[in-house]
Write a protein that holds these residues in place. Structure first.
Motif, mmCIF file in Angstrom:
data_model
loop_
_atom_site.group_PDB
_atom_site.id
_atom_site.type_symbol
_atom_site.label_atom_id
_atom_site.label_comp_id
_atom_site.label_asym_id
_atom_site.label_seq_id
_atom_site.Cartn_x
_atom_site.Cartn_y
_atom_site.Cartn_z
ATOM 1 N N CYS A 36 0.849 -1.200 0.000
ATOM 2 C CA CYS A 36 0.000 0.000 0.000
ATOM 3 C C CYS A 36 0.877 1.240 0.000
ATOM 4 O O CYS A 36 2.019 1.213 0.442
ATOM 5 C CB CYS A 36 -0.898 0.010 1.239
ATOM 6 S SG CYS A 36 -2.154 -1.261 1.198
ATOM 7 N N PRO A 37 0.295 2.358 -0.455
ATOM 8 C CA PRO A 37 1.082 3.590 -0.457
ATOM 9 C C PRO A 37 1.347 4.070 0.968
ATOM 10 O O PRO A 37 0.575 3.786 1.873
ATOM 11 C CB PRO A 37 0.193 4.571 -1.225
ATOM 12 C CG PRO A 37 -1.175 4.038 -1.084
ATOM 13 C CD PRO A 37 -1.042 2.552 -0.986
ATOM 14 N N PRO A 38 2.441 4.796 1.151
ATOM 15 C CA PRO A 38 2.693 5.357 2.478
ATOM 16 C C PRO A 38 1.697 6.488 2.749
ATOM 17 O O PRO A 38 1.400 7.296 1.880
ATOM 18 C CB PRO A 38 4.130 5.891 2.381
ATOM 19 C CG PRO A 38 4.344 6.117 0.917
ATOM 20 C CD PRO A 38 3.501 5.109 0.198
ATOM 21 N N ASN A 39 1.142 6.502 3.948
ATOM 22 C CA ASN A 39 0.177 7.528 4.388
ATOM 23 C C ASN A 39 -0.974 7.708 3.404
ATOM 24 O O ASN A 39 -1.205 8.814 2.899
ATOM 25 C CB ASN A 39 0.887 8.877 4.591
ATOM 26 C CG ASN A 39 2.018 8.773 5.588
ATOM 27 O OD1 ASN A 39 1.898 8.043 6.578
ATOM 28 N ND2 ASN A 39 3.113 9.450 5.331
ATOM 29 N N PRO A 40 -1.752 6.668 3.119
ATOM 30 C CA PRO A 40 -2.879 6.838 2.201
ATOM 31 C C PRO A 40 -3.988 7.651 2.859
ATOM 32 O O PRO A 40 -4.180 7.599 4.070
ATOM 33 C CB PRO A 40 -3.338 5.400 1.940
ATOM 34 C CG PRO A 40 -2.905 4.631 3.134
ATOM 35 C CD PRO A 40 -1.647 5.299 3.616
ATOM 36 N N GLU A 41 -4.693 8.421 2.066
ATOM 37 C CA GLU A 41 -5.811 9.216 2.574
ATOM 38 C C GLU A 41 -7.064 8.351 2.565
ATOM 39 O O GLU A 41 -7.313 7.625 1.609
ATOM 40 C CB GLU A 41 -6.019 10.452 1.696
ATOM 41 C CG GLU A 41 -4.861 11.425 1.750
ATOM 42 C CD GLU A 41 -5.111 12.652 0.887
ATOM 43 O OE1 GLU A 41 -6.279 13.040 0.718
ATOM 44 O OE2 GLU A 41 -4.126 13.190 0.369
ATOM 45 N N PRO A 42 -7.872 8.441 3.627
ATOM 46 C CA PRO A 42 -9.093 7.639 3.688
ATOM 47 C C PRO A 42 -10.047 7.997 2.544
ATOM 48 O O PRO A 42 -10.180 9.164 2.170
ATOM 49 C CB PRO A 42 -9.716 7.993 5.028
ATOM 50 C CG PRO A 42 -8.632 8.654 5.810
ATOM 51 C CD PRO A 42 -7.670 9.224 4.832
ATOM 52 N N GLY A 43 -10.687 6.978 1.961
ATOM 53 C CA GLY A 43 -11.685 7.198 0.916
ATOM 54 C C GLY A 43 -11.114 7.328 -0.480
ATOM 55 O O GLY A 43 -11.859 7.546 -1.439
ATOM 56 N N LYS A 44 -9.808 7.199 -0.645
ATOM 57 C CA LYS A 44 -9.200 7.313 -1.976
ATOM 58 C C LYS A 44 -8.602 5.970 -2.385
ATOM 59 O O LYS A 44 -8.146 5.205 -1.555
ATOM 60 C CB LYS A 44 -8.106 8.379 -1.996
ATOM 61 C CG LYS A 44 -8.639 9.780 -1.846
ATOM 62 C CD LYS A 44 -7.551 10.791 -2.095
ATOM 63 C CE LYS A 44 -8.137 12.206 -2.015
ATOM 64 N NZ LYS A 44 -7.128 13.211 -2.277
ATOM 65 N N CYS A 45 -8.621 5.711 -3.696
ATOM 66 C CA CYS A 45 -8.017 4.501 -4.249
ATOM 67 C C CYS A 45 -6.696 4.881 -4.912
ATOM 68 O O CYS A 45 -6.565 5.965 -5.472
ATOM 69 C CB CYS A 45 -8.952 3.859 -5.274
ATOM 70 S SG CYS A 45 -10.445 3.164 -4.533
ATOM 71 N N TYR A 46 -5.759 3.956 -4.832
ATOM 72 C CA TYR A 46 -4.422 4.202 -5.376
ATOM 73 C C TYR A 46 -4.035 3.105 -6.360
ATOM 74 O O TYR A 46 -4.513 1.982 -6.276
ATOM 75 C CB TYR A 46 -3.380 4.253 -4.253
ATOM 76 C CG TYR A 46 -3.577 5.409 -3.312
ATOM 77 C CD1 TYR A 46 -2.925 6.612 -3.529
ATOM 78 C CD2 TYR A 46 -4.419 5.305 -2.217
ATOM 79 C CE1 TYR A 46 -3.097 7.687 -2.668
ATOM 80 C CE2 TYR A 46 -4.601 6.373 -1.359
ATOM 81 C CZ TYR A 46 -3.936 7.559 -1.590
ATOM 82 O OH TYR A 46 -4.122 8.612 -0.741
#
Length: 150
Positions: A36-46
């Motif tokens: 997973c990406p570092p520090n992902p924002e809630p509610g967003k897909c990467y």
């Protein structure tokens, strides 16, 4: 498939099992949050995006043979002439033949200048290494964004 040998059947089963294990491991890694990406924002897909290495081709002019001066010596050219000379004994009536060496062209040194020759050498230089980056994408229908912190 027609399996004539027992080893062929085993090889196919082992290859299939290995392929299933690889696919399951890939799904498991993506699902457990290890990729997973570092520090992902809630509610967003990467999405992980691969950027290949970038190279630059450069042409360089390289000396192939240096300029040079060649020297060549040309020998003198002579010819032989026959001359009739009076002997002087019999009152100018008798002659004798004399062979004389006559210079036609003197010896000389010639110089030839040969210019330098060059060739083009192509080199490739790496500008940037290959890398992976994370980009925010629109979440697909039925796909839930990853949970953060849980």
């Amino acid at each position: 498939m027609d399996f004539r040998r027992k080893n062929d059947r085993r090889r196919v089963v082992a290859t299939g099992a290995a392929l299933i294990a690889v696919l399951a491991a890939d799904i498991g890694v993506a699902g457990d949050g290890g990729d997973c990406p570092p520090n992902p924002e809630p509610g967003k897909c990467y999405e992980k995006v691969y950027s290949p290495a970038q190279y630059e081709d450069q042409a360089e002019q390289v000396l192939d043979q240096p300029a040079r001066v060649e020297t060549r010596t040309i020998e003198a050219v002579y010819r032989f002439e026959e001359k009739r000379l009076p002997t002087g004994d019999s009152g100018g009536q008798a002659y004798r033949t004399v062979v004389e060496k006559v210079l036609v062209a003197p010896a000389r040194v010639e110089r030839y200048a040969t210019p330098a020759t060059y060739r083009i050498v192509m080199t490739r230089r790496k500008i940037r290494d290959a890398s992976f980056t994370w980009q925010v994408i629109a979440c697909a229908a039925g796909r839930t964004p990853p949970r953060v912190g849980g």
